[in-house]
Enzyme design. Structure first.
Site, PDB file in Angstrom:
ATOM      1  N   GLU A 116      -5.398  -8.355   0.607  1.00  0.00           N
ATOM      2  CA  GLU A 116      -6.144  -8.380   1.855  1.00  0.00           C
ATOM      3  C   GLU A 116      -7.464  -7.936   1.689  1.00  0.00           C
ATOM      4  O   GLU A 116      -7.894  -7.107   0.704  1.00  0.00           O
ATOM      5  CB  GLU A 116      -5.529  -6.934   2.566  1.00  0.00           C
ATOM      6  CG  GLU A 116      -4.067  -7.165   3.330  1.00  0.00           C
ATOM      7  CD  GLU A 116      -3.419  -5.905   3.939  1.00  0.00           C
ATOM      8  OE1 GLU A 116      -4.537  -4.995   4.453  1.00  0.00           O
ATOM      9  OE2 GLU A 116      -2.507  -5.788   3.744  1.00  0.00           O
ATOM     10  N   GLU A 167       0.748  -1.147  -0.023  1.00  0.00           N
ATOM     11  CA  GLU A 167       0.088   0.032   0.025  1.00  0.00           C
ATOM     12  C   GLU A 167       0.867   1.252   0.086  1.00  0.00           C
ATOM     13  O   GLU A 167       0.868   2.033   0.991  1.00  0.00           O
ATOM     14  CB  GLU A 167      -0.929  -0.054   1.191  1.00  0.00           C
ATOM     15  CG  GLU A 167      -1.805  -0.990   1.152  1.00  0.00           C
ATOM     16  CD  GLU A 167      -3.133  -1.032   2.152  1.00  0.00           C
ATOM     17  OE1 GLU A 167      -3.156   0.047   2.877  1.00  0.00           O
ATOM     18  OE2 GLU A 167      -3.998  -2.060   2.156  1.00  0.00           O
TER      19      GLU A 167
END
Ligand code: BGC
Ligand code: BGC
Length: 452
Positions: free
Chosen positions: A363, A168
């Protein structure tokens, strides 16, 4: 009556995920150096209840118990992250054998349990010494990151089955450097853009370093979600599109297309950008999407102030986040929008077409403030409903033609939820932080039945 749970391909990879600073604890052991999250969480007011990752879920000492829980769960892969400051305490220079040794043991333990190790190299715990030298604002950090990647690749490449240099980069750029509500706590607004470029460059250099070390199956874990416009008006539509460019395409386009999504952005990042983009777009074996929730964006209203996660947006941005209504919400107050996962996958397949490698959902998950265990049970029906609905939506995306190879539930155990501390619980396994006792929640048993 709900429809029966859909059938996923036999080789679909079922996984669970975690990250070093969120679970390991043991921050002063075996020569680990400081990370920006040690520094940040020690500052008063930064993290809810003053929580820090100093002990976390004590995974550093309890990893064998955690791997046994994963084995019983039946996952094919475990996504964990390696703490750079354990491997190189100052982020450069000699290897700290004791620190790297921990991951060597963890990987062996996973292999012995028949679980494929999936390693993230950077899940936000930048060595403090690297930050002091400029952190991700400095180009040199990308080079240091590649050195670290080769050290790890050479040691673990024979056993790690999937690699993700970065987790991320949008969150590190936005929360860490632009807004300041995550470590290292800088609030630079658009001056944070170099942090995006240098992470991306570090990603590309690390991909090359891992390949040179003989590693295979290399991807990324990048956070993406649809950006919806607050209304059909021209202003809101443009604002939503500008926001999506910043949070989605600024990170995915360089990797998948070798270009920035807008010439203005390319002009704002430092260095020999055209040359760097060749490194950044080093072909990947797969692309990992982390999905949690869509964002609703409107044009800035007169006198309006944009907030994201409680942090004020720098003044002058042409957009402001709005509240998504009409959906159930988690206890973290995030809307539950399963179809947003299908939509995200569809956005990727449309935008990149043949240039898109196979996808993994690296995720997805939810925080509910679960009750304490009673008689070894933690009922968490909302978490079951979350994963059930997101997997159905993912299955729909696959039926629509997307090549998705696996799903990693966030998270294996409860853990340190960054600025939100321990109040938020994302785990399939409950952790009692006073005793470090683990109790599989009902969602763990449900996930096990899905994996079959
Ligand atoms: C989460 C992301 C989420 C983002 C923006 C972060 O705290 O980690 O997954 O998408 O907030 O809403
Ligand atoms: C991050 C995790 C985090 C989760 C929930 C993701 O953005 O990679 O570290 O715990 O979202 O916020």
């Amino acid at each position: 009556m709900t429809d029966p749970f859909p059938t996923f391909p036999a080789d679909f990879l079922w996984g669970a995920a975690s990250a070093s600073y969120q679970v390991e604890g043991a921050v002063d052991e075996d020569g680990r150096g400081r990370s920006v999250w040690d520094t940040f969480s020690a500052e008063p007011g930064r993290v809810v209840d003053g929580d820090t990752g100093a002990v976390a879920a004590d995974h550093y000492h309890r990893y064998a118990e955690d791997v046994a829980l994963l084995r019983d769960l039946g996952v094919g892969a475990y996504r964990f992250s390696i703490a750079w400051p354990r491997v190189q305490p100052d982020g450069s220079g000699p290897v700290n054998e004791a620190g790297l040794g921990f991951y060597d043991r963890l990987v062996d333990e996973l292999c012995a349990a028949g679980i494929a190790p999936a390693a993230t190299l950077f899940h936000w715990d930048t060595p403090q010494a690297i930050e002091d030298a400029g952190g991700w604002l400095s180009r040199d950090t990308a080079e240091r990151f590649a050195d670290y990647a080769s050290i790890v690749g050479e040691r673990l490449g024979d056993r790690v089955r999937m690699w993700m240099p970065l987790n991320e980069p949008v969150v590190v750029t936005m929360f860490g450097y632009a807004l300041g509500n995550h470590a290292p706590g800088r609030a630079l607004g658009f001056e944070a853009l170099p942090a995006a470029h240098h992470q991306l460059l570090g990603h590309g250099l690390a991909v090359r370093a891992l390949r040179a070390a003989g590693c295979s199956s290399i991807g990324i874990a990048s956070n993406h979600a649809p950006v919806w416009a607050a209304s059909g008006s021209e202003e809101d539509t443009q604002a939503a599109s500008a926001y999506s460019t910043l949070v989605n395409w600024l990170f995915a386009d360089p990797v998948l297309r070798g270009e920035y999504p807008a010439p203005e952005l390319a002009a704002m990042v430092p260095g020999p950008v055209v040359e760097d983009l060749k490194t950044i777009s080093e072909p990947l074996d797969w692309f990992g999407i982390n999905y949690y929730r869509p964002t609703l964006i409107g044009a800035l209203t007169d006198g309006g102030e944009g907030h994201v996660e409680g942090a004020m947006l720098p003044p002058g941005l042409p957009f402001e986040p709005r509240e998504i209504t009409g959906y159930p919400r988690t206890d973290f107050d995030w809307p539950v929008v399963p179809d947003g996962l299908r939509e995200t996958v569809a956005l990727f397949t449309e935008r990149y077409g043949d240039a898109l490698p196979p996808l993994y959902i690296t995720e997805s998950g939810c925080s509910y403030h679960d009750p304490d265990p009673v008689d070894g049970r933690v009922p968490d029906p909302d978490r079951i409903a979350y994963h059930d609905a997101h997997l159905r939506a993912l299955h729909q995306a696959m039926a629509d033609g997307a090549d998705v190879r696996g799903y990693f539930a966030w998270s294996a155990t409860d853990n340190f939820e960054w600025a939100a501390g321990y109040r938020e619980r994302f785990g399939l396994v409950h952790v009692d932080y006073a005793t470090q006792r683990r109790t599989p929640k009902d969602s763990y048993h449900w996930y096990k039945s899905i994996i079959g």
